[in-house]
Design a protein around this motif. Structure first.
Motif, PDB file in Angstrom:
ATOM      1  N   ASP A 209      67.758  35.975  86.487  1.00 56.63           N
ATOM      2  CA  ASP A 209      66.688  35.384  87.300  1.00 56.63           C
ATOM      3  C   ASP A 209      67.230  34.218  88.118  1.00 56.63           C
ATOM      4  OD1 ASP A 209      64.738  37.125  86.395  1.00 56.63           O
ATOM      5  OD2 ASP A 209      63.879  35.711  84.947  1.00 56.63           O
ATOM      6  N   ARG A 210      66.795  34.157  89.370  1.00 54.64           N
ATOM      7  CA  ARG A 210      67.119  33.038  90.258  1.00 54.64           C
ATOM      8  C   ARG A 210      65.876  32.159  90.330  1.00 54.64           C
ATOM      9  NH1 ARG A 210      71.579  34.414  93.707  1.00 54.64           N
ATOM     10  NH2 ARG A 210      72.167  36.586  93.391  1.00 54.64           N
ATOM     11  N   ILE A 211      66.036  30.907  89.981  1.00 55.95           N
ATOM     12  CA  ILE A 211      64.908  29.980  89.933  1.00 55.95           C
ATOM     13  C   ILE A 211      64.921  29.093  91.179  1.00 55.95           C
ATOM     14  CG2 ILE A 211      63.779  28.139  88.615  1.00 55.95           C
ATOM     15  CD1 ILE A 211      63.873  30.913  87.201  1.00 55.95           C
ATOM     16  N   THR A 212      63.751  28.985  91.801  1.00 56.56           N
ATOM     17  CA  THR A 212      63.553  28.089  92.938  1.00 56.56           C
ATOM     18  C   THR A 212      62.565  27.007  92.511  1.00 56.56           C
ATOM     19  OG1 THR A 212      63.914  29.876  94.525  1.00 56.56           O
ATOM     20  CG2 THR A 212      62.765  27.906  95.329  1.00 56.56           C
ATOM     21  N   CYS A 213      62.964  25.761  92.674  1.00 59.22           N
ATOM     22  CA  CYS A 213      62.098  24.626  92.347  1.00 59.22           C
ATOM     23  C   CYS A 213      61.537  24.052  93.646  1.00 59.22           C
ATOM     24  CB  CYS A 213      62.894  23.558  91.611  1.00 59.22           C
ATOM     25  SG  CYS A 213      63.607  24.112  90.040  1.00 59.22           S
ATOM     26  N   SER A 214      60.233  23.840  93.681  1.00 58.20           N
ATOM     27  CA  SER A 214      59.555  23.333  94.872  1.00 58.20           C
ATOM     28  C   SER A 214      58.592  22.222  94.481  1.00 58.20           C
ATOM     29  CB  SER A 214      58.761  24.443  95.563  1.00 58.20           C
ATOM     30  OG  SER A 214      59.597  25.528  95.886  1.00 58.20           O
ATOM     31  N   ALA A 215      58.248  21.396  95.454  1.00 54.69           N
ATOM     32  CA  ALA A 215      57.290  20.311  95.211  1.00 54.69           C
ATOM     33  C   ALA A 215      56.414  20.103  96.436  1.00 54.69           C
ATOM     34  CB  ALA A 215      58.028  19.017  94.874  1.00 54.69           C
ATOM     35  N   PHE A 216      55.199  19.682  96.152  1.00 52.96           N
ATOM     36  CA  PHE A 216      54.225  19.345  97.186  1.00 52.96           C
ATOM     37  C   PHE A 216      53.686  17.952  96.881  1.00 52.96           C
ATOM     38  CE2 PHE A 216      54.371  23.867  96.687  1.00 52.96           C
ATOM     39  CZ  PHE A 216      54.364  24.356  97.984  1.00 52.96           C
ATOM     40  N   VAL A 217      53.531  17.139  97.899  1.00 50.42           N
ATOM     41  CA  VAL A 217      52.977  15.803  97.714  1.00 50.42           C
ATOM     42  C   VAL A 217      51.484  15.944  97.452  1.00 50.42           C
ATOM     43  CG1 VAL A 217      52.569  13.541  98.761  1.00 50.42           C
ATOM     44  CG2 VAL A 217      54.731  14.775  99.213  1.00 50.42           C
ATOM     45  N   LYS A 218      51.069  15.543  96.263  1.00 53.02           N
ATOM     46  CA  LYS A 218      49.648  15.600  95.905  1.00 53.02           C
ATOM     47  C   LYS A 218      48.925  14.367  96.448  1.00 53.02           C
ATOM     48  CE  LYS A 218      46.668  16.681  92.008  1.00 53.02           C
ATOM     49  NZ  LYS A 218      46.673  17.092  90.598  1.00 53.02           N
ATOM     50  N   ASN A 219      49.494  13.190  96.185  1.00 54.85           N
ATOM     51  CA  ASN A 219      48.919  11.990  96.763  1.00 54.85           C
ATOM     52  C   ASN A 219      49.899  10.822  96.659  1.00 54.85           C
ATOM     53  OD1 ASN A 219      48.382  11.755  93.918  1.00 54.85           O
ATOM     54  ND2 ASN A 219      46.814  10.251  94.352  1.00 54.85           N
ATOM     55  N   LEU A 220      49.620   9.816  97.484  1.00 59.77           N
ATOM     56  CA  LEU A 220      50.374   8.569  97.522  1.00 59.77           C
ATOM     57  C   LEU A 220      49.387   7.466  97.186  1.00 59.77           C
ATOM     58  CD1 LEU A 220      51.870   9.385 100.989  1.00 59.77           C
ATOM     59  CD2 LEU A 220      53.200   9.382  98.904  1.00 59.77           C
ATOM     60  N   TYR A 221      49.824   6.508  96.364  1.00 60.09           N
ATOM     61  CA  TYR A 221      48.892   5.434  96.019  1.00 60.09           C
ATOM     62  C   TYR A 221      49.642   4.188  95.591  1.00 60.09           C
ATOM     63  CZ  TYR A 221      49.666   6.896  91.131  1.00 60.09           C
ATOM     64  OH  TYR A 221      50.230   7.220  89.921  1.00 60.09           O
ATOM     65  N   GLU A 222      48.910   3.086  95.573  1.00 60.15           N
ATOM     66  CA  GLU A 222      49.453   1.813  95.100  1.00 60.15           C
ATOM     67  C   GLU A 222      48.624   1.343  93.928  1.00 60.15           C
ATOM     68  OE1 GLU A 222      50.348  -1.214  97.948  1.00 60.15           O
ATOM     69  OE2 GLU A 222      50.967   0.259  99.452  1.00 60.15           O
ATOM     70  N   GLU A 223      49.315   0.721  92.989  1.00 62.07           N
ATOM     71  CA  GLU A 223      48.655   0.217  91.785  1.00 62.07           C
ATOM     72  C   GLU A 223      49.406  -1.024  91.328  1.00 62.07           C
ATOM     73  OE1 GLU A 223      48.717   2.332  87.658  1.00 62.07           O
ATOM     74  OE2 GLU A 223      47.081   3.208  88.822  1.00 62.07           O
ATOM     75  N   ARG A 224      48.709  -2.145  91.198  1.00 57.64           N
ATOM     76  CA  ARG A 224      49.309  -3.406  90.760  1.00 57.64           C
ATOM     77  C   ARG A 224      50.566  -3.762  91.574  1.00 57.64           C
ATOM     78  NH1 ARG A 224      47.978  -0.950  85.765  1.00 57.64           N
ATOM     79  NH2 ARG A 224      50.158  -0.426  85.380  1.00 57.64           N
ATOM     80  N   GLY A 225      50.482  -3.554  92.879  1.00 53.66           N
ATOM     81  CA  GLY A 225      51.580  -3.908  93.765  1.00 53.66           C
ATOM     82  C   GLY A 225      52.746  -2.937  93.767  1.00 53.66           C
ATOM     83  N   GLN A 226      52.623  -1.836  93.056  1.00 50.60           N
ATOM     84  CA  GLN A 226      53.684  -0.815  93.005  1.00 50.60           C
ATOM     85  C   GLN A 226      53.228   0.410  93.789  1.00 50.60           C
ATOM     86  OE1 GLN A 226      56.616  -0.530  90.614  1.00 50.60           O
ATOM     87  NE2 GLN A 226      56.503  -2.744  90.650  1.00 50.60           N
ATOM     88  N   ARG A 227      54.176   1.081  94.450  1.00 48.59           N
ATOM     89  CA  ARG A 227      53.866   2.303  95.183  1.00 48.59           C
ATOM     90  C   ARG A 227      54.270   3.519  94.344  1.00 48.59           C
ATOM     91  NH1 ARG A 227      56.768   1.632 100.790  1.00 48.59           N
ATOM     92  NH2 ARG A 227      58.459   1.358  99.327  1.00 48.59           N
ATOM     93  N   PHE A 228      53.427   4.566  94.398  1.00 45.71           N
ATOM     94  CA  PHE A 228      53.664   5.783  93.631  1.00 45.71           C
ATOM     95  C   PHE A 228      53.436   7.007  94.507  1.00 45.71           C
ATOM     96  CE2 PHE A 228      52.389   2.585  90.594  1.00 45.71           C
ATOM     97  CZ  PHE A 228      53.221   2.794  89.513  1.00 45.71           C
ATOM     98  N   VAL A 229      54.114   8.099  94.143  1.00 47.20           N
ATOM     99  CA  VAL A 229      53.859   9.400  94.755  1.00 47.20           C
ATOM    100  C   VAL A 229      53.680  10.397  93.618  1.00 47.20           C
ATOM    101  CG1 VAL A 229      56.340   9.891  95.049  1.00 47.20           C
ATOM    102  CG2 VAL A 229      54.663  11.166  96.377  1.00 47.20           C
TER     103      VAL A 229
END
Length: 138
Positions: free
Chosen positions: A94-114
């Protein structure tokens, strides 16, 4: 590598294409993980319990997704959370392909997250693992 300023919700990120899974890889992973279940290393045993042959460790697939996430993160982000569900079995060849999609971007307590939705698929479009990763941007 991620650039927070250029990300947007729904964006598909560059995929990671893994070479075909091999039996040698499964034996090496068994040694590294300590999971010596013969389902992963012994075709005769796997066939006795109704499989066509050995199957990959589910955690090997999670490792592929982890490798992918770390390549995406580079030195710009660190994982804050990683959840995964297993899907179809992975077998040698089997050949595995890994993919990602940005669900959301946000800030919390002065930190940035994706937050990313991640998927590991084998051909033809069978999901072998999926989940969600939160990266804290440095």
């Amino acid at each position: 590598m991620l650039n927070y300023e250029s990300l947007h919700e729904g964006q598909r990120l560059e995929s990671l294409f893994k070479p075909p899974v091999t039996k040698v890889q499964l034996v090496k992973y068994a040694g590294a993980s300590g999971d010596f279940n013969p389902l992963h290393t012994d075709d005769a045993f796997a066939q006795e319990i109704g499989m066509q042959g050995v199957i990959a460790h589910g955690m090997l697939v999670m490792g592929f997704l982890g490798e992918y996430v770390m390549k995406l993160a580079g030195d710009q982000a660190v994982p804050a959370n990683f959840k995964m569900r297993f899907g179809a079995v992975t077998v040698p060849g089997d050949r595995i392909t890994c993919s990602a999609f940005v669900k959301n971007l946000y800030e919390e307590r002065g930190q940035r997250f994706v937050r990313l939705d991640v998927i590991a698929e084998k051909e033809p479009e069978q999901v072998v693992g999926s989940g969600e990763v939160v990266l804290r941007i440095k």
